[in-house]
Scaffold this motif. Sequence first.
Motif, PDB file in Angstrom:
ATOM      1  N   ASP A   1      21.173  48.427  72.546  1.00 23.96           N
ATOM      2  CA  ASP A   1      20.203  49.829  72.563  1.00 23.96           C
ATOM      3  C   ASP A   1      19.155  49.626  73.131  1.00 23.96           C
ATOM      4  O   ASP A   1      18.525  48.695  73.468  1.00 23.96           O
ATOM      5  CB  ASP A   1      20.012  50.731  71.431  1.00 23.96           C
TER       6      ASP A   1
ATOM      7  N   ALA B   1      20.000  42.490  70.166  1.00 20.63           N
ATOM      8  CA  ALA B   1      20.352  43.376  69.253  1.00 20.63           C
ATOM      9  C   ALA B   1      20.150  42.283  67.770  1.00 20.63           C
ATOM     10  O   ALA B   1      19.901  43.349  66.783  1.00 20.63           O
ATOM     11  CB  ALA B   1      22.099  43.242  69.697  1.00 20.63           C
TER      12      ALA B   1
ATOM     13  N   ARG C   1      25.720  43.101  60.246  1.00 20.54           N
ATOM     14  CA  ARG C   1      25.750  43.952  60.272  1.00 20.54           C
ATOM     15  C   ARG C   1      26.037  43.943  63.139  1.00 20.54           C
ATOM     16  O   ARG C   1      27.077  45.287  62.916  1.00 20.54           O
ATOM     17  CB  ARG C   1      25.828  45.563  60.089  1.00 20.54           C
ATOM     18  N   VAL C   2      25.218  43.315  62.842  1.00 20.75           N
ATOM     19  CA  VAL C   2      25.353  43.928  64.466  1.00 20.75           C
ATOM     20  C   VAL C   2      26.744  43.866  65.213  1.00 20.75           C
ATOM     21  O   VAL C   2      26.877  42.471  65.432  1.00 20.75           O
ATOM     22  CB  VAL C   2      24.231  42.540  64.554  1.00 20.75           C
ATOM     23  N   PRO C   3      27.065  44.511  65.488  1.00 22.44           N
ATOM     24  CA  PRO C   3      27.994  44.169  66.758  1.00 22.44           C
ATOM     25  C   PRO C   3      28.027  43.403  67.855  1.00 22.44           C
ATOM     26  O   PRO C   3      27.559  44.159  69.318  1.00 22.44           O
ATOM     27  CB  PRO C   3      28.310  45.314  67.188  1.00 22.44           C
ATOM     28  N   ILE C   4      28.069  42.482  67.760  1.00 23.97           N
ATOM     29  CA  ILE C   4      27.501  41.655  69.036  1.00 23.97           C
ATOM     30  C   ILE C   4      28.503  41.705  70.236  1.00 23.97           C
ATOM     31  O   ILE C   4      28.223  40.924  71.233  1.00 23.97           O
ATOM     32  CB  ILE C   4      26.789  40.467  69.088  1.00 23.97           C
ATOM     33  N   ASN C   5      29.468  42.195  70.106  1.00 26.67           N
ATOM     34  CA  ASN C   5      30.599  42.671  71.326  1.00 26.67           C
ATOM     35  C   ASN C   5      29.869  43.399  72.407  1.00 26.67           C
ATOM     36  O   ASN C   5      30.466  42.970  73.181  1.00 26.67           O
ATOM     37  CB  ASN C   5      31.900  42.803  70.929  1.00 26.67           C
ATOM     38  N   ARG C   6      29.044  44.296  71.205  1.00 32.43           N
ATOM     39  CA  ARG C   6      28.728  45.317  72.701  1.00 32.43           C
ATOM     40  C   ARG C   6      26.889  44.866  73.043  1.00 32.43           C
ATOM     41  O   ARG C   6      26.355  44.311  72.610  1.00 32.43           O
ATOM     42  CB  ARG C   6      27.797  46.334  71.378  1.00 32.43           C
ATOM     43  N   TYR C   7      26.358  45.802  74.567  1.00 28.05           N
ATOM     44  CA  TYR C   7      25.306  45.453  74.854  1.00 28.05           C
ATOM     45  C   TYR C   7      24.064  45.843  73.815  1.00 28.05           C
ATOM     46  O   TYR C   7      24.430  46.835  73.355  1.00 28.05           O
ATOM     47  CB  TYR C   7      24.693  45.572  76.228  1.00 28.05           C
TER      48      TYR C   7
END
Length: 367
Positions: A70, A258, A62-68
């Motif tokens: 937190d 992430a 489920r990790v949104p790897i397109n985002r940096y």
Amino acid sequence: MNERAPTAATAEIVAELVRSELRALSAYAVARAEGMIKLDAMENPYALPAAVAARLGDALARVPINRYPDGAAEDAKRALRQALAIPDAHGLLLGNGSDELIQLIASTLARPGATMLIPEPSFVMYRMSALNTGLRVAGVSLNGDFSLNLQAMLDAIEREHPALVFLAYPNNPTGNLFAASEVEAILRATPGLVVVDEAYYAFAEASFLSRVGEFRNLLVLRTLSKVGMAGIRLGYAVAPRDWIDELNKLRPPYNVNAFTQAAIGALLADTAWIAEQAAAIRAERARLQAAMARLPGVQVYPTQTNFIVARFSKGNDIFEGLKAKRILIKNLDGWHPLLARCLRITVGTPSENDMLLSALAELTDRP
Ligand SMILES: Cc1ncc(COP(=O)(O)O)c(C=O)c1O
């Protein structure tokens, strides 16, 4: 295309520009271990229990790897605080392994002329972080039985006024736990920050974690590496918030990726598996120690870690003999005069330990 063509010219400019103390060093060597029984790096030998692995798989998918990630790693910190009972009143900082935090702490305190005090032999990254940051190092030799030479430490504190002291508690590479009263004496006498590095806390009988806040200069450093999670690279520092706030300023913004952040919640949702694996390792450690102590020409030292240090009358031969039998351990000979003919063996699974013991029996029996 010749990618390495300008070698001579490159060597010249590298020699001119790179810091001379760095050029004199070799990079930290990680031994190749394909196909070997790997007892060299203080890893936990056990795989994740199936239920924990399944939970981890779900979380990572489920990790949104397109985002940096937190930057503040809030969820991961919350999970860590809950699992390890770290009070909200204390500051908490996460690192890409405790190696990164060691580096960060050294950088933060490296005012011109500042000194780091360390007992020796101890964890090699302390000296390395001093070199990287320009801290002077005052090294104080341990006693022959690897205990702290408290008087020599106190004399060095008086003489050097260290900005930073690192104490590995228990110590690597010697395995023993320093006397708590001596660590307290160092905390009281030191004008600077004292880092009590508890990388091996799961295998030790004592900890300073509950005493954070009691001393204004105590920081406890820990890692998940020795309790089954070396691959995710997660170290953490617990200290009064004033310290953590300053360290946090030098932290690269996304130092914990992430996947690692997501993994922490999944892995620590229950911690019983960690305690069970650590208990199994401690039991195997006792069995190994007793069996090794019966071998000829071997002196086994006390340990509160997941490794055993022993001095062998035929130290190098034993190391090479084990390697030939595809068992990889660490040869400490040459690291420090106190470690002559010493080998460091990480506790493995029962069957790995059986293979180690039969190899050792054969090798120590040879004339
Ligand atoms: C005393 C001590 N501190 C820190 C570390 C580094 O651990 P990490 O894997 O978290 O970088 C080690 C690793 O061997 C260690 O022995």
